[in-house]
Scaffold this motif. Structure first.
Motif, PDB file in Angstrom:
ATOM      1  N   ALA A   1     -23.612  56.237 -76.343  1.00  0.00           N
ATOM      2  CA  ALA A   1     -24.759  56.453 -77.233  1.00  0.00           C
ATOM      3  C   ALA A   1     -26.057  56.328 -76.446  1.00  0.00           C
ATOM      4  O   ALA A   1     -26.994  57.121 -76.637  1.00  0.00           O
ATOM      5  N   HIS A   2     -26.105  55.360 -75.549  1.00  0.00           N
ATOM      6  CA  HIS A   2     -27.294  55.187 -74.695  1.00  0.00           C
ATOM      7  C   HIS A   2     -27.512  56.429 -73.837  1.00  0.00           C
ATOM      8  O   HIS A   2     -28.641  56.903 -73.689  1.00  0.00           O
ATOM      9  N   ASP A   3     -26.432  56.965 -73.265  1.00  0.00           N
ATOM     10  CA  ASP A   3     -26.543  58.169 -72.432  1.00  0.00           C
ATOM     11  C   ASP A   3     -27.058  59.367 -73.231  1.00  0.00           C
ATOM     12  O   ASP A   3     -27.859  60.163 -72.731  1.00  0.00           O
ATOM     13  N   VAL A   4     -26.591  59.497 -74.473  1.00  0.00           N
ATOM     14  CA  VAL A   4     -27.059  60.596 -75.327  1.00  0.00           C
ATOM     15  C   VAL A   4     -28.563  60.464 -75.565  1.00  0.00           C
ATOM     16  O   VAL A   4     -29.318  61.433 -75.434  1.00  0.00           O
ATOM     17  N   LEU A   5     -28.995  59.258 -75.877  1.00  0.00           N
ATOM     18  CA  LEU A   5     -30.420  59.040 -76.157  1.00  0.00           C
ATOM     19  C   LEU A   5     -31.291  59.222 -74.920  1.00  0.00           C
ATOM     20  O   LEU A   5     -32.338  59.878 -74.978  1.00  0.00           O
ATOM     21  N   THR A   6     -30.869  58.670 -73.795  1.00  0.00           N
ATOM     22  CA  THR A   6     -31.686  58.824 -72.580  1.00  0.00           C
ATOM     23  C   THR A   6     -31.691  60.265 -72.096  1.00  0.00           C
ATOM     24  O   THR A   6     -32.699  60.740 -71.586  1.00  0.00           O
ATOM     25  N   GLY A   7     -30.577  60.964 -72.269  1.00  0.00           N
ATOM     26  CA  GLY A   7     -30.545  62.382 -71.910  1.00  0.00           C
ATOM     27  C   GLY A   7     -31.526  63.197 -72.747  1.00  0.00           C
ATOM     28  O   GLY A   7     -32.228  64.065 -72.234  1.00  0.00           O
ATOM     29  N   ALA A   8     -31.594  62.878 -74.030  1.00  0.00           N
ATOM     30  CA  ALA A   8     -32.540  63.571 -74.913  1.00  0.00           C
ATOM     31  C   ALA A   8     -33.981  63.246 -74.509  1.00  0.00           C
ATOM     32  O   ALA A   8     -34.839  64.137 -74.472  1.00  0.00           O
ATOM     33  N   LEU A   9     -34.243  61.984 -74.203  1.00  0.00           N
ATOM     34  CA  LEU A   9     -35.595  61.615 -73.780  1.00  0.00           C
ATOM     35  C   LEU A   9     -35.972  62.278 -72.456  1.00  0.00           C
ATOM     36  O   LEU A   9     -37.111  62.716 -72.282  1.00  0.00           O
ATOM     37  N   ASP A  10     -35.032  62.354 -71.536  1.00  0.00           N
ATOM     38  CA  ASP A  10     -35.298  63.025 -70.258  1.00  0.00           C
ATOM     39  C   ASP A  10     -35.642  64.496 -70.480  1.00  0.00           C
ATOM     40  O   ASP A  10     -36.545  65.041 -69.859  1.00  0.00           O
ATOM     41  N   GLU A  11     -34.915  65.128 -71.369  1.00  0.00           N
ATOM     42  CA  GLU A  11     -35.162  66.542 -71.650  1.00  0.00           C
ATOM     43  C   GLU A  11     -36.540  66.735 -72.262  1.00  0.00           C
ATOM     44  O   GLU A  11     -37.281  67.641 -71.893  1.00  0.00           O
ATOM     45  N   VAL A  12     -36.917  65.868 -73.182  1.00  0.00           N
ATOM     46  CA  VAL A  12     -38.229  65.966 -73.819  1.00  0.00           C
ATOM     47  C   VAL A  12     -39.330  65.671 -72.809  1.00  0.00           C
ATOM     48  O   VAL A  12     -40.376  66.311 -72.803  1.00  0.00           O
TER      49      VAL A  12
ATOM     50  N   ARG B   1     -42.459  74.608 -71.523  1.00  0.00           N
ATOM     51  CA  ARG B   1     -41.278  75.231 -72.116  1.00  0.00           C
ATOM     52  C   ARG B   1     -40.823  74.419 -73.327  1.00  0.00           C
ATOM     53  O   ARG B   1     -40.992  73.214 -73.376  1.00  0.00           O
ATOM     54  N   ALA B   2     -40.250  75.101 -74.266  1.00  0.00           N
ATOM     55  CA  ALA B   2     -39.768  74.441 -75.475  1.00  0.00           C
ATOM     56  C   ALA B   2     -38.521  73.619 -75.138  1.00  0.00           C
ATOM     57  O   ALA B   2     -37.717  73.987 -74.289  1.00  0.00           O
ATOM     58  N   SER B   3     -38.397  72.511 -75.816  1.00  0.00           N
ATOM     59  CA  SER B   3     -37.249  71.642 -75.599  1.00  0.00           C
ATOM     60  C   SER B   3     -36.005  72.286 -76.185  1.00  0.00           C
ATOM     61  O   SER B   3     -36.048  72.919 -77.240  1.00  0.00           O
ATOM     62  N   THR B   4     -34.891  72.144 -75.483  1.00  0.00           N
ATOM     63  CA  THR B   4     -33.629  72.685 -75.975  1.00  0.00           C
ATOM     64  C   THR B   4     -32.857  71.636 -76.765  1.00  0.00           C
ATOM     65  O   THR B   4     -31.763  71.897 -77.225  1.00  0.00           O
ATOM     66  N   ILE B   5     -33.425  70.457 -76.914  1.00  0.00           N
ATOM     67  CA  ILE B   5     -32.772  69.375 -77.628  1.00  0.00           C
ATOM     68  C   ILE B   5     -33.033  69.510 -79.126  1.00  0.00           C
ATOM     69  O   ILE B   5     -34.184  69.644 -79.549  1.00  0.00           O
ATOM     70  N   GLU B   6     -31.967  69.463 -79.886  1.00  0.00           N
ATOM     71  CA  GLU B   6     -32.077  69.463 -81.338  1.00  0.00           C
ATOM     72  C   GLU B   6     -31.993  68.019 -81.808  1.00  0.00           C
ATOM     73  O   GLU B   6     -30.961  67.374 -81.616  1.00  0.00           O
ATOM     74  N   PRO B   7     -33.048  67.482 -82.400  1.00  0.00           N
ATOM     75  CA  PRO B   7     -33.021  66.082 -82.833  1.00  0.00           C
ATOM     76  C   PRO B   7     -31.858  65.766 -83.770  1.00  0.00           C
ATOM     77  O   PRO B   7     -31.275  64.680 -83.696  1.00  0.00           O
ATOM     78  N   GLU B   8     -31.497  66.712 -84.623  1.00  0.00           N
ATOM     79  CA  GLU B   8     -30.400  66.474 -85.566  1.00  0.00           C
ATOM     80  C   GLU B   8     -29.071  66.281 -84.837  1.00  0.00           C
ATOM     81  O   GLU B   8     -28.263  65.440 -85.222  1.00  0.00           O
ATOM     82  N   SER B   9     -28.855  67.049 -83.758  1.00  0.00           N
ATOM     83  CA  SER B   9     -27.596  66.913 -83.027  1.00  0.00           C
ATOM     84  C   SER B   9     -27.538  65.580 -82.281  1.00  0.00           C
ATOM     85  O   SER B   9     -26.472  64.963 -82.182  1.00  0.00           O
TER      86      SER B   9
ATOM     87  N   VAL C   1     -25.137  60.186 -82.014  1.00  0.00           N
ATOM     88  CA  VAL C   1     -25.329  58.737 -81.923  1.00  0.00           C
ATOM     89  C   VAL C   1     -24.731  58.059 -83.155  1.00  0.00           C
ATOM     90  O   VAL C   1     -24.066  57.019 -83.045  1.00  0.00           O
ATOM     91  N   ASP C   2     -24.921  58.652 -84.340  1.00  0.00           N
ATOM     92  CA  ASP C   2     -24.337  58.095 -85.561  1.00  0.00           C
ATOM     93  C   ASP C   2     -22.809  58.059 -85.476  1.00  0.00           C
ATOM     94  O   ASP C   2     -22.174  57.083 -85.897  1.00  0.00           O
ATOM     95  N   GLU C   3     -22.202  59.127 -84.911  1.00  0.00           N
ATOM     96  CA  GLU C   3     -20.740  59.158 -84.751  1.00  0.00           C
ATOM     97  C   GLU C   3     -20.267  58.032 -83.828  1.00  0.00           C
ATOM     98  O   GLU C   3     -19.277  57.350 -84.126  1.00  0.00           O
ATOM     99  N   LEU C   4     -20.963  57.860 -82.724  1.00  0.00           N
ATOM    100  CA  LEU C   4     -20.578  56.814 -81.768  1.00  0.00           C
ATOM    101  C   LEU C   4     -20.738  55.423 -82.380  1.00  0.00           C
ATOM    102  O   LEU C   4     -19.863  54.556 -82.209  1.00  0.00           O
ATOM    103  N   LEU C   5     -21.826  55.195 -83.100  1.00  0.00           N
ATOM    104  CA  LEU C   5     -22.034  53.893 -83.740  1.00  0.00           C
ATOM    105  C   LEU C   5     -21.014  53.644 -84.846  1.00  0.00           C
ATOM    106  O   LEU C   5     -20.586  52.499 -85.054  1.00  0.00           O
ATOM    107  N   ALA C   6     -20.598  54.701 -85.545  1.00  0.00           N
ATOM    108  CA  ALA C   6     -19.548  54.549 -86.564  1.00  0.00           C
ATOM    109  C   ALA C   6     -18.235  54.130 -85.900  1.00  0.00           C
ATOM    110  O   ALA C   6     -17.500  53.279 -86.436  1.00  0.00           O
ATOM    111  N   GLU C   7     -17.951  54.703 -84.730  1.00  0.00           N
ATOM    112  CA  GLU C   7     -16.739  54.293 -83.995  1.00  0.00           C
ATOM    113  C   GLU C   7     -16.820  52.834 -83.566  1.00  0.00           C
ATOM    114  O   GLU C   7     -15.826  52.108 -83.609  1.00  0.00           O
ATOM    115  N   VAL C   8     -18.003  52.397 -83.149  1.00  0.00           N
ATOM    116  CA  VAL C   8     -18.192  50.995 -82.772  1.00  0.00           C
ATOM    117  C   VAL C   8     -17.866  50.101 -83.967  1.00  0.00           C
ATOM    118  O   VAL C   8     -17.146  49.097 -83.834  1.00  0.00           O
ATOM    119  N   ASP C   9     -18.357  50.473 -85.151  1.00  0.00           N
ATOM    120  CA  ASP C   9     -18.081  49.692 -86.361  1.00  0.00           C
ATOM    121  C   ASP C   9     -16.595  49.696 -86.709  1.00  0.00           C
ATOM    122  O   ASP C   9     -16.049  48.670 -87.115  1.00  0.00           O
TER     123      ASP C   9
END
Length: 111
Positions: free
Chosen positions: A97-108, A51-59, A64-72
């Motif tokens: 940010a870690h949860d977003v990335l691991t969730g995307a990896l799990d989906e893929v 099945r095709a992944s429902t994860i959009e890499p851009e999103s 993650v960029d938004e969360l890292l900007a908040e950290v800064d």
């Protein structure tokens, strides 16, 4: 009257008693071990459709960029001072940010 149904003392034929303090040896190569996972069992069956992944890499990247900007922003707001509350907030944001990335990896990985 004699009791002829008692077990005969001594080792049973074909039975090797374990040596105290020593782990039992592994079965010879090629002999399956009961309960052991089968190689590739975690992968999808070949006949199942991929099945095709429902994860959009851009999103994912955007979030993650938004969360890292908040950290800064938090780091810049406290400057060179040590602020435990700010440090805690940064840790929370990095965890998100870690949860977003691991969730995307799990989906893929489920593809």
């Amino acid at each position: 009257m004699t009791d002829d149904h008692r077990p005969i003392p001594g080792p049973r034929p074909g039975h090797v008693p374990p040596i105290p303090g020593r782990q039992p040896s592994a079965p010879p190569p090629g002999v399956p071990t009961p309960g052991a996972p089968k190689p590739g069992a975690h992968l999808a069956a070949p006949e199942s459709p991929v099945r095709a992944s429902t994860i959009e890499p851009e999103s994912v990247t955007q979030r993650v960029d938004e969360l890292l900007a908040e950290v800064d922003e938090v780091r810049q707001s406290v400057g060179d001072t040590f602020d435990l509350a700010a440090l805690s907030r940064q840790a929370e944001l990095l965890d998100q940010a870690h949860d977003v990335l691991t969730g995307a990896l799990d989906e893929v990985d489920r593809r």
